[in-house]
Write a protein that holds these residues in place. Structure first.
Motif, PDB file in Angstrom:
ATOM      1  N   TRP A 100       0.797  -1.232   0.070  1.00 13.22           N
ATOM      2  CA  TRP A 100       0.234  -0.001   0.081  1.00 13.22           C
ATOM      3  C   TRP A 100       0.823   1.200  -0.102  1.00 13.22           C
ATOM      4  O   TRP A 100       2.015   1.267   0.480  1.00 13.22           O
ATOM      5  CB  TRP A 100      -0.941   0.199   1.182  1.00 13.22           C
ATOM      6  CG  TRP A 100      -0.343  -0.261   2.494  1.00 13.22           C
ATOM      7  CD1 TRP A 100      -0.387  -1.535   3.146  1.00 13.22           C
ATOM      8  CD2 TRP A 100       0.402   0.439   3.242  1.00 13.22           C
ATOM      9  NE1 TRP A 100       0.378  -1.450   4.397  1.00 13.22           N
ATOM     10  CE2 TRP A 100       0.697  -0.101   4.463  1.00 13.22           C
ATOM     11  CE3 TRP A 100       0.741   1.972   3.281  1.00 13.22           C
ATOM     12  CZ2 TRP A 100       1.380   0.487   5.623  1.00 13.22           C
ATOM     13  CZ3 TRP A 100       1.432   2.630   4.368  1.00 13.22           C
ATOM     14  CH2 TRP A 100       1.813   1.774   5.407  1.00 13.22           C
ATOM     15  N   ARG A 120      -8.520   7.818   1.328  1.00 11.10           N
ATOM     16  CA  ARG A 120      -9.029   6.795   2.199  1.00 11.10           C
ATOM     17  C   ARG A 120      -8.007   5.838   2.741  1.00 11.10           C
ATOM     18  O   ARG A 120      -8.000   5.185   3.616  1.00 11.10           O
ATOM     19  CB  ARG A 120     -10.166   5.852   1.484  1.00 11.10           C
ATOM     20  CG  ARG A 120     -10.660   4.777   2.206  1.00 11.10           C
ATOM     21  CD  ARG A 120     -11.637   5.316   3.259  1.00 11.10           C
ATOM     22  NE  ARG A 120     -12.188   4.150   4.063  1.00 11.10           N
ATOM     23  CZ  ARG A 120     -13.215   4.236   4.914  1.00 11.10           C
ATOM     24  NH1 ARG A 120     -13.907   5.349   5.071  1.00 11.10           N
ATOM     25  NH2 ARG A 120     -13.383   3.263   5.643  1.00 11.10           N
ATOM     26  N   ARG A 121      -6.969   5.951   1.947  1.00  8.36           N
ATOM     27  CA  ARG A 121      -5.617   4.926   2.294  1.00  8.36           C
ATOM     28  C   ARG A 121      -5.174   5.233   3.612  1.00  8.36           C
ATOM     29  O   ARG A 121      -4.492   4.370   4.220  1.00  8.36           O
ATOM     30  CB  ARG A 121      -4.861   4.831   1.094  1.00  8.36           C
ATOM     31  CG  ARG A 121      -5.093   3.880  -0.028  1.00  8.36           C
ATOM     32  CD  ARG A 121      -4.124   4.115  -1.335  1.00  8.36           C
ATOM     33  NE  ARG A 121      -4.338   5.339  -1.856  1.00  8.36           N
ATOM     34  CZ  ARG A 121      -3.639   5.564  -3.017  1.00  8.36           C
ATOM     35  NH1 ARG A 121      -2.926   4.764  -3.778  1.00  8.36           N
ATOM     36  NH2 ARG A 121      -3.891   6.859  -3.748  1.00  8.36           N
ATOM     37  N   ASP A 124      -7.302   3.397   6.252  1.00  6.62           N
ATOM     38  CA  ASP A 124      -7.217   2.167   6.046  1.00  6.62           C
ATOM     39  C   ASP A 124      -5.875   1.385   6.528  1.00  6.62           C
ATOM     40  O   ASP A 124      -5.979   0.475   6.940  1.00  6.62           O
ATOM     41  CB  ASP A 124      -7.605   1.588   4.677  1.00  6.62           C
ATOM     42  CG  ASP A 124      -8.981   1.909   4.358  1.00  6.62           C
ATOM     43  OD1 ASP A 124      -9.819   2.093   5.121  1.00  6.62           O
ATOM     44  OD2 ASP A 124      -9.226   2.060   2.939  1.00  6.62           O
ATOM     45  N   TYR A 125      -4.826   2.297   6.351  1.00  6.20           N
ATOM     46  CA  TYR A 125      -3.510   1.620   6.269  1.00  6.20           C
ATOM     47  C   TYR A 125      -2.560   2.276   7.363  1.00  6.20           C
ATOM     48  O   TYR A 125      -1.461   1.661   7.898  1.00  6.20           O
ATOM     49  CB  TYR A 125      -2.528   1.664   4.922  1.00  6.20           C
ATOM     50  CG  TYR A 125      -3.478   0.674   3.877  1.00  6.20           C
ATOM     51  CD1 TYR A 125      -3.561  -0.823   4.133  1.00  6.20           C
ATOM     52  CD2 TYR A 125      -4.023   1.353   2.728  1.00  6.20           C
ATOM     53  CE1 TYR A 125      -4.220  -1.362   3.094  1.00  6.20           C
ATOM     54  CE2 TYR A 125      -4.864   0.502   1.930  1.00  6.20           C
ATOM     55  CZ  TYR A 125      -4.736  -0.919   1.970  1.00  6.20           C
ATOM     56  OH  TYR A 125      -5.328  -1.562   1.103  1.00  6.20           O
TER      57      TYR A 125
END
Length: 422
Positions: A100, A120-121, A124-125
């Motif tokens: 990612w 959004r990453r 999420d990560y």
């Protein structure tokens, strides 16, 4: 005489001279509190810094020094020397070895807090602490160009809730005279507290940052060239550049290979750094300062212990009658010397216990302020082995320095003329 009697005599002697010895004990307590505080904060600050990037394998940005790239991308300290091209970011995101890639775009601020453009990453990560993910405690992640998600500290200190409108400022300084007041953002969510720089961030979309800068020249909006909110929403707002990127590697064994390839990237000069290595360099830079600070603090404790010995030696000249009575009742010179050792060690133990309690009370008072002002999460926890050894060294030092008046008392007690000659 029995040891219990010696302890009883030492306690009675300390109580009889409590007014003078109270000041000495207070001085020693404050100096030990300072010693414990320096070591405690040193440990917690390192832990706070290390936890901020626990889940990131590489930090990628324009060619720069490792510390500079780490500080501006993760800790929001300083500024980037150059940007990372969006095309390069997209090419790296397509690398099969990279699991990612989180884009970060910096440059604006909101009432002293850094605005971070991302997507959004990031939610999420991004991980912190013991690989803990980010969570929203209110609302949802932004889905509109002009929505914003606030870090926990920003929302708490500024009193914002979901639905509030905020106006971002141009530039990354604490004070800005140019605002993006034509494009207010609506708060869509608030992140849970992490005890990391994430709490001090204001998170918007990359498209949102692009939209508010359309029509700007030389840091000011050009009249008639800016877009309305509705026009911005239907326009292509892909950025040309971003500030940095955080990367997670699928297989840790490939991390050094990916780092080398990025550092040799042909498209533009890039740097990929290992967060742990960069942090180690930071502690190496600060290590000498830390040792100096610890040395100064330890010297303060030594001065306090020296003051204690000075007081005991001074009081010794006023204790002839007391010692003469003890000698007449069969007290040996060794027992009389042990009284000084017990008194000095007892005062050191008392000061150490008081210092520990005082430090924890002070920590309860200043921890919220440190979190709000510096974003440092200082937690209440049991003392580490190093901290316990530091505290243990104080009574041991008291025992050592107490041997000075004890030896003096023993020497005088062994003279043929005894104490009366003095």
């Amino acid at each position: 005489m029995k040891p219990s009697l010696a302890l009883s005599l030492a306690t009675a002697s300390l109580w009889h001279r409590r007014r003078i010895l109270l000041l000495v004990t207070l001085t020693l307590t404050l100096s030990v509190s300072l010693l414990l505080g320096v070591q405690y904060l040193r440990t917690e600050v390192r832990q706070s810094f290390n936890s901020a990037v626990s889940g990131t394998d590489l930090i990628i940005g324009a060619r720069s020094g490792e510390l500079n790239l780490l500080l501006y991308s993760v800790f929001h300290i300083g500024h980037a020397t150059n940007n990372l091209g969006w095309n390069s970011f997209q090419e790296l995101a397509g690398d099969d070895r990279i699991d990612w890639l989180i884009p970060l775009s910096l440059g604006d601020s909101y009432r002293g807090h850094r605005v971070v453009g991302t997507d959004r990453r990031f939610l999420d990560y991004y991980q912190y602490g013991d690989d803990q993910p980010l969570q929203l405690v209110k609302g949802q992640w932004f889905s509109d160009v002009f929505e914003v998600v606030l870090g926990a500290q920003v929302a708490r200190t500024l009193g914002h809730r979901t639905g509030d409108e905020i106006v971002l400022s141009h530039g990354g300084g604490r004070t800005s005279f140019v605002k993006h007041d034509q494009h207010p953002f609506r708060v869509s969510g608030v992140l849970a507290a992490t005890g990391t720089p994430v709490d001090r961030g204001v998170y918007v979309s990359l498209e949102g940052l692009e939209a508010i800068h359309i029509g700007w020249e030389a840091g000011v909006p050009a009249p008639g060239r800016t877009l309305s909110a509705d026009a911005a929403r239907i326009r292509e707002l892909t950025p040309d550049t971003i500030t940095a990127a955080l990367a997670g590697i699928k297989r840790p064994i490939l991390t050094f290979q990916v780092q080398r390839d990025i550092n040799q990237y042909a498209g533009e000069p890039l740097s990929a750094i290992l967060p742990g290595v960069a942090l180690a360099q930071l502690w190496q830079v600060l290590g000498q300062f830390e040792l100096l600070l610890m040395g100064i603090t330890a010297f303060v404790v030594v001065i306090s212990l020296t003051g204690l010995v000075t007081v005991l030696l001074t009081l010794q000249t006023h204790r002839h009658q007391e010692i003469a009575v003890l000698r007449a009742n069969g007290a040996s010179p060794s027992l009389i010397a042990s009284l000084y050792l017990l008194e000095c060690t007892g005062l050191a133990v008392t000061a150490t216990a008081l210092a520990t309690g005082l430090w924890y009370l002070a920590l309860l008072a200043v921890a919220p302020w440190l979190l709000d002002t510096f974003g440092l999460a200082i937690n209440l926890r049991p003392l580490t082995g190093v901290e316990s050894l530091l505290l243990l060294s104080v009574p041991l030092s008291g025992l050592v320095v107490g041997s000075i008046p004890a030896f003096q008392a023993w020497r005088l007690g062994n003279r043929p003329s005894g104490w009366g000659a003095e």
